[in-house]
Write a protein that holds these residues in place. Structure first.
Motif, PDB file in Angstrom:
ATOM      1  N   GLN A 185      85.837  74.174  12.568  1.00  0.00           N
ATOM      2  CA  GLN A 185      87.110  74.541  13.174  1.00  0.00           C
ATOM      3  C   GLN A 185      86.998  75.850  13.938  1.00  0.00           C
ATOM      4  O   GLN A 185      86.425  76.822  13.451  1.00  0.00           O
ATOM      5  N   GLY A 186      87.522  75.856  15.157  1.00  0.00           N
ATOM      6  CA  GLY A 186      87.550  77.049  15.978  1.00  0.00           C
ATOM      7  C   GLY A 186      86.285  77.280  16.786  1.00  0.00           C
ATOM      8  O   GLY A 186      86.246  78.170  17.629  1.00  0.00           O
ATOM      9  N   GLU A 187      85.247  76.484  16.535  1.00  0.00           N
ATOM     10  CA  GLU A 187      84.001  76.637  17.288  1.00  0.00           C
ATOM     11  C   GLU A 187      84.122  75.967  18.650  1.00  0.00           C
ATOM     12  O   GLU A 187      84.750  74.924  18.798  1.00  0.00           O
ATOM     13  N   THR A 188      83.492  76.578  19.643  1.00  0.00           N
ATOM     14  CA  THR A 188      83.463  76.016  20.984  1.00  0.00           C
ATOM     15  C   THR A 188      82.138  75.299  21.174  1.00  0.00           C
ATOM     16  O   THR A 188      81.079  75.844  20.883  1.00  0.00           O
ATOM     17  N   TYR A 189      82.220  74.063  21.656  1.00  0.00           N
ATOM     18  CA  TYR A 189      81.035  73.254  21.928  1.00  0.00           C
ATOM     19  C   TYR A 189      80.952  73.042  23.433  1.00  0.00           C
ATOM     20  O   TYR A 189      81.900  72.549  24.056  1.00  0.00           O
ATOM     21  N   ASN A 190      79.828  73.421  24.031  1.00  0.00           N
ATOM     22  CA  ASN A 190      79.609  73.301  25.475  1.00  0.00           C
ATOM     23  C   ASN A 190      78.520  72.281  25.752  1.00  0.00           C
ATOM     24  O   ASN A 190      77.467  72.309  25.112  1.00  0.00           O
ATOM     25  N   ALA A 191      78.768  71.401  26.730  1.00  0.00           N
ATOM     26  CA  ALA A 191      77.784  70.401  27.138  1.00  0.00           C
ATOM     27  C   ALA A 191      77.227  70.789  28.499  1.00  0.00           C
ATOM     28  O   ALA A 191      77.978  71.140  29.416  1.00  0.00           O
ATOM     29  N   TYR A 192      75.903  70.725  28.622  1.00  0.00           N
ATOM     30  CA  TYR A 192      75.199  71.032  29.866  1.00  0.00           C
ATOM     31  C   TYR A 192      74.444  69.779  30.298  1.00  0.00           C
ATOM     32  O   TYR A 192      73.640  69.245  29.526  1.00  0.00           O
ATOM     33  N   GLN A 193      74.671  69.320  31.516  1.00  0.00           N
ATOM     34  CA  GLN A 193      73.986  68.124  32.005  1.00  0.00           C
ATOM     35  C   GLN A 193      72.589  68.499  32.506  1.00  0.00           C
ATOM     36  O   GLN A 193      72.444  69.247  33.466  1.00  0.00           O
ATOM     37  N   ILE A 194      71.565  67.965  31.842  1.00  0.00           N
ATOM     38  CA  ILE A 194      70.188  68.219  32.240  1.00  0.00           C
ATOM     39  C   ILE A 194      69.727  67.149  33.230  1.00  0.00           C
ATOM     40  O   ILE A 194      69.127  67.445  34.248  1.00  0.00           O
ATOM     41  N   LEU A 195      70.014  65.899  32.901  1.00  0.00           N
ATOM     42  CA  LEU A 195      69.645  64.766  33.754  1.00  0.00           C
ATOM     43  C   LEU A 195      70.893  63.950  34.049  1.00  0.00           C
ATOM     44  O   LEU A 195      71.802  63.875  33.225  1.00  0.00           O
ATOM     45  N   TYR A 196      70.940  63.344  35.221  1.00  0.00           N
ATOM     46  CA  TYR A 196      72.036  62.421  35.491  1.00  0.00           C
ATOM     47  C   TYR A 196      71.485  61.017  35.610  1.00  0.00           C
ATOM     48  O   TYR A 196      70.348  60.801  36.033  1.00  0.00           O
ATOM     49  N   LEU A 197      72.285  60.057  35.180  1.00  0.00           N
ATOM     50  CA  LEU A 197      71.893  58.663  35.223  1.00  0.00           C
ATOM     51  C   LEU A 197      72.169  58.145  36.626  1.00  0.00           C
ATOM     52  O   LEU A 197      73.316  58.063  37.048  1.00  0.00           O
ATOM     53  N   GLU A 198      71.102  57.838  37.343  1.00  0.00           N
ATOM     54  CA  GLU A 198      71.281  57.347  38.713  1.00  0.00           C
ATOM     55  C   GLU A 198      71.645  55.870  38.713  1.00  0.00           C
ATOM     56  O   GLU A 198      72.511  55.434  39.468  1.00  0.00           O
ATOM     57  N   SER A 199      70.965  55.085  37.887  1.00  0.00           N
ATOM     58  CA  SER A 199      71.262  53.654  37.813  1.00  0.00           C
ATOM     59  C   SER A 199      70.771  53.112  36.477  1.00  0.00           C
ATOM     60  O   SER A 199      69.953  53.734  35.805  1.00  0.00           O
ATOM     61  N   TYR A 200      71.307  51.950  36.107  1.00  0.00           N
ATOM     62  CA  TYR A 200      70.847  51.308  34.887  1.00  0.00           C
ATOM     63  C   TYR A 200      71.131  49.818  34.954  1.00  0.00           C
ATOM     64  O   TYR A 200      72.016  49.364  35.673  1.00  0.00           O
ATOM     65  N   ASP A 201      70.326  49.073  34.230  1.00  0.00           N
ATOM     66  CA  ASP A 201      70.490  47.629  34.099  1.00  0.00           C
ATOM     67  C   ASP A 201      70.554  47.339  32.605  1.00  0.00           C
ATOM     68  O   ASP A 201      69.521  47.293  31.936  1.00  0.00           O
ATOM     69  N   PRO A 202      71.783  47.168  32.068  1.00  0.00           N
ATOM     70  CA  PRO A 202      71.903  46.978  30.621  1.00  0.00           C
ATOM     71  C   PRO A 202      71.182  45.722  30.122  1.00  0.00           C
ATOM     72  O   PRO A 202      70.659  45.709  29.019  1.00  0.00           O
ATOM     73  N   ALA A 203      71.135  44.685  30.932  1.00  0.00           N
ATOM     74  CA  ALA A 203      70.472  43.447  30.508  1.00  0.00           C
ATOM     75  C   ALA A 203      68.970  43.671  30.324  1.00  0.00           C
ATOM     76  O   ALA A 203      68.366  43.158  29.389  1.00  0.00           O
ATOM     77  N   ALA A 204      68.383  44.432  31.220  1.00  0.00           N
ATOM     78  CA  ALA A 204      66.943  44.696  31.152  1.00  0.00           C
ATOM     79  C   ALA A 204      66.619  45.933  30.316  1.00  0.00           C
ATOM     80  O   ALA A 204      65.456  46.190  30.001  1.00  0.00           O
ATOM     81  N   GLY A 205      67.627  46.732  29.989  1.00  0.00           N
ATOM     82  CA  GLY A 205      67.403  47.974  29.251  1.00  0.00           C
ATOM     83  C   GLY A 205      66.682  49.017  30.091  1.00  0.00           C
ATOM     84  O   GLY A 205      65.960  49.847  29.566  1.00  0.00           O
ATOM     85  N   ALA A 206      66.888  48.974  31.407  1.00  0.00           N
ATOM     86  CA  ALA A 206      66.212  49.892  32.334  1.00  0.00           C
ATOM     87  C   ALA A 206      67.179  50.980  32.787  1.00  0.00           C
ATOM     88  O   ALA A 206      68.278  50.678  33.262  1.00  0.00           O
ATOM     89  N   TYR A 207      66.747  52.236  32.648  1.00  0.00           N
ATOM     90  CA  TYR A 207      67.549  53.381  33.029  1.00  0.00           C
ATOM     91  C   TYR A 207      66.758  54.252  33.981  1.00  0.00           C
ATOM     92  O   TYR A 207      65.570  54.467  33.776  1.00  0.00           O
ATOM     93  N   ALA A 208      67.417  54.802  35.015  1.00  0.00           N
ATOM     94  CA  ALA A 208      66.752  55.696  35.966  1.00  0.00           C
ATOM     95  C   ALA A 208      67.482  57.037  35.967  1.00  0.00           C
ATOM     96  O   ALA A 208      68.650  57.120  36.350  1.00  0.00           O
ATOM     97  N   TYR A 209      66.785  58.074  35.515  1.00  0.00           N
ATOM     98  CA  TYR A 209      67.342  59.425  35.447  1.00  0.00           C
ATOM     99  C   TYR A 209      66.726  60.304  36.525  1.00  0.00           C
ATOM    100  O   TYR A 209      65.556  60.176  36.865  1.00  0.00           O
ATOM    101  N   LYS A 210      67.538  61.245  37.025  1.00  0.00           N
ATOM    102  CA  LYS A 210      67.059  62.292  37.922  1.00  0.00           C
ATOM    103  C   LYS A 210      67.550  63.631  37.379  1.00  0.00           C
ATOM    104  O   LYS A 210      68.536  63.694  36.633  1.00  0.00           O
ATOM    105  N   ALA A 211      66.870  64.703  37.772  1.00  0.00           N
ATOM    106  CA  ALA A 211      67.206  66.040  37.266  1.00  0.00           C
ATOM    107  C   ALA A 211      68.458  66.584  37.934  1.00  0.00           C
ATOM    108  O   ALA A 211      68.629  66.473  39.152  1.00  0.00           O
ATOM    109  N   ASN A 212      69.328  67.182  37.137  1.00  0.00           N
ATOM    110  CA  ASN A 212      70.445  67.941  37.676  1.00  0.00           C
ATOM    111  C   ASN A 212      69.834  69.103  38.454  1.00  0.00           C
ATOM    112  O   ASN A 212      68.853  69.712  38.004  1.00  0.00           O
ATOM    113  N   SER A 213      70.381  69.420  39.621  1.00  0.00           N
ATOM    114  CA  SER A 213      69.770  70.434  40.494  1.00  0.00           C
ATOM    115  C   SER A 213      69.603  71.797  39.815  1.00  0.00           C
ATOM    116  O   SER A 213      68.653  72.515  40.107  1.00  0.00           O
ATOM    117  N   GLU A 214      70.493  72.154  38.889  1.00  0.00           N
ATOM    118  CA  GLU A 214      70.356  73.436  38.181  1.00  0.00           C
ATOM    119  C   GLU A 214      69.145  73.448  37.245  1.00  0.00           C
ATOM    120  O   GLU A 214      68.631  74.509  36.916  1.00  0.00           O
TER     121      GLU A 214
END
Length: 156
Positions: A46-75
């Motif tokens: 309680q009272g704690e602040t939780y911050n999320a930082y995006q390291i990678l973004y999901l460019e595309s995915y195919d759930p049927a094939a289980g294929a994911y394509a990530y690219k780096a967040n520019s920061e």
């Protein structure tokens, strides 16, 4: 009267400049086109602040094939490109996990890099042990840090 109009005009111009600058700052926090992401923190303090930082973004995915394509967040791109223990980045910018790399060790190493990074989402826990959710995130790989300094484990 003329001086008053002049000052109001200057203040409105400055206010307009600030409103134009704010979206650009938030745009750097989250990248990618795929939306609808959220992170739920179980057993928060309680009272704690939780911050999320995006390291990678999901460019595309195919759930049927289980294929994911990530690219780096520019920061994070330069840091990701300079380390070789956890991920590699190919010529087209796609990120691949190094075989045998520990996700927990990667998270600890990434946590050391969050200074001066833009927070993608944040929440203050309202009660102990009641899940807290950061919503409105773009799909990707995030690291979550708290004001207690604890490291959170994330599942995709």
């Amino acid at each position: 009267m003329k001086k008053t109009k002049k000052w109001i005009s200057i203040l409105l111009t400055v206010a307009m400049l600030f409103t134009l600058a704010v979206p650009a700052a938030f745009a750097a926090a989250m990248e990618g086109d795929l939306t609808g992401g959220s992170i739920t923190i179980n057993n928060p303090a309680q009272g704690e602040t939780y911050n999320a930082y995006q390291i990678l973004y999901l460019e595309s995915y195919d759930p049927a094939a289980g294929a994911y394509a990530y690219k780096a967040n520019s920061e994070w791109a330069e840091w990701l490109a300079n380390q070789t223990d956890y991920v590699t980045i190919d010529a087209q910018g796609y990120v691949t996990w190094v075989d045998g790399a520990s996700a927990a060790d990667f998270a600890k190493f990434a946590r050391e890099q969050i200074d001066n990074k833009t927070v993608a989402g944040s929440i203050i826990a309202t009660a102990d042990n009641t899940p807290a959710t950061i919503s409105g995130l773009k799909l990707g790989y995030y690291i979550v840090d708290s004001t207690m300094g604890s490291l959170c484990a994330l599942d995709t």
